[in-house]
Write a protein that holds these residues in place. Structure first.
Motif, PDB file in Angstrom:
ATOM      1  N   ASP A  67       0.747  -1.660   0.155  1.00 35.22           N
ATOM      2  CA  ASP A  67      -0.023  -0.282   0.017  1.00 35.22           C
ATOM      3  C   ASP A  67       1.029   0.905  -0.128  1.00 35.22           C
ATOM      4  N   LEU A  68       1.405   1.776  -0.879  1.00 41.22           N
ATOM      5  CA  LEU A  68       2.025   3.385  -1.281  1.00 41.22           C
ATOM      6  C   LEU A  68       1.503   3.687  -0.353  1.00 41.22           C
ATOM      7  N   PHE A 117      11.420   9.320  -8.877  1.00 40.06           N
ATOM      8  CA  PHE A 117      10.172   9.592  -7.823  1.00 40.06           C
ATOM      9  C   PHE A 117       9.733   8.044  -7.435  1.00 40.06           C
ATOM     10  N   TRP A 118      10.286   6.799  -7.943  1.00 40.11           N
ATOM     11  CA  TRP A 118       9.053   6.471  -7.110  1.00 40.11           C
ATOM     12  C   TRP A 118      10.602   5.384  -6.513  1.00 40.11           C
ATOM     13  N   LEU A 119      11.587   6.388  -6.185  1.00 36.73           N
ATOM     14  CA  LEU A 119      12.304   6.272  -4.589  1.00 36.73           C
ATOM     15  C   LEU A 119      11.677   7.152  -3.411  1.00 36.73           C
ATOM     16  N   GLY A 135       6.604   7.394  -4.219  1.00 36.82           N
ATOM     17  CA  GLY A 135       6.559   5.935  -4.611  1.00 36.82           C
ATOM     18  C   GLY A 135       7.076   4.842  -3.578  1.00 36.82           C
ATOM     19  N   PHE A 136       8.201   4.588  -3.190  1.00 37.61           N
ATOM     20  CA  PHE A 136       8.266   3.431  -2.933  1.00 37.61           C
ATOM     21  C   PHE A 136       9.393   3.324  -1.493  1.00 37.61           C
ATOM     22  N   GLY A 137       8.923   5.625  -1.442  1.00 35.50           N
ATOM     23  CA  GLY A 137      10.421   5.454  -0.093  1.00 35.50           C
ATOM     24  C   GLY A 137      10.075   5.365   1.265  1.00 35.50           C
TER      25      GLY A 137
END
Length: 258
Positions: A75-76, A239-241, A245-247
């Motif tokens: 769940d982002l 973005f995704w890190l 995102g997934f940070g």
């Protein structure tokens, strides 16, 4: 005159019937072939994940080898695993287009130019004795001509790159399309995406990685003649890190709270 009209009518009738028959054949073929197409699409995706995660496999045993990889949904919004949706059936691309299962991104944060981000994402884990050895994250973002879809595999430290690559992209062949070139993707393994304090550090110098630079471990060569595609890759990874995102998930993973 009547005979001539009969000929025209017959020609039209035969043409219409032929079109109908062809339409039925094409529609039937599409229906019957769809399961096979979906199966091949899934196999291609699994093969891409195995390659990027540096997991050895035989071409005829992709599905069997993929069983060693654990699929989980994140769940982002919270950065934690969830069973709210099924990892086996969840389609992140479709979810991102649905306003009820995604959020619109403000231009200031949408550096990957994806417009909407799904609430959930399927991640892939390689585990050993309960410890996560590798985590494979789905990433996507816009290049020059297309949205590029791929995976970024990290070591269990969540800093070190295991592999990176795209399974779907439409960039210019010979230029931006070189994102698929093994010579370029082969540069990524071993590079560090974060510094010691887990601040994003990955760089793409136009003149290439500098072995004498203290940041060498964070540097990836830019694609020659494809500045905008390279920038797109940098932005989508960033973005995704990041926090959108997934940070948060990676931070929870490091803290044992995912």
């Amino acid at each position: 005159m009547s005979a001539n009209n009969d000929t025209i009518q017959k020609t039209i009738t035969v043409t219409v019937l032929l079109c109908l028959v062809c339409a039925v054949v094409v529609a039937s073929a599409a229906v019957f072939l769809k399961p096979l197409q979906e199966k091949n699409k899934l196999l291609a995706k699994q093969e891409s994940i195995l390659k990027i995660a540096a997991i050895p496999f035989q071409p005829e045993a992709v599905s069997e080898t993929f069983q060693t990889v654990t699929q989980k949904v994140v769940d982002l919004r919270s950065g934690k695993f969830t069973d709210e949706v099924s990892a086996a059936s969840y389609d992140q691309r479709s979810a991102a287009k649905d306003g009820s299962t995604s959020i619109a991104l403000d231009g200031a944060v949408d550096i990957a130019s994806i417009k909407r981000r799904a609430d959930f994402a399927t991640v892939y884990l390689v585990e050993n004795n309960g410890q996560i050895e590798k985590v494979i994250l789905p990433v996507h973002g816009y290049g020059l001509w297309s949205t590029m879809y791929g995976f970024l595999a990290l070591e269990g430290d969540t800093r070190t790159i295991v592999g990176f690559g795209f399974y779907d992209q439409g960039e210019t062949p010979g230029l931006g399309g070189e994102v698929d070139n093994p010579k370029w993707t082969g540069i990524w393994p071993g590079k560090k995406v974060f510094d010691n304090d887990f601040n994003f550090k990955l760089q793409f110098p136009k003149t290439g990685a500098d072995r004498n630079s203290p940041d060498y471990d964070h540097q990836i060569d830019s694609l020659a003649g494809a500045t905008l595609t390279t920038r797109g890759v940098e932005n989508l990874v960033k973005f995704w890190l990041g926090e959108n995102g997934f940070g948060q998930f990676l931070a929870n993973l490091r803290a044992g709270e995912a």
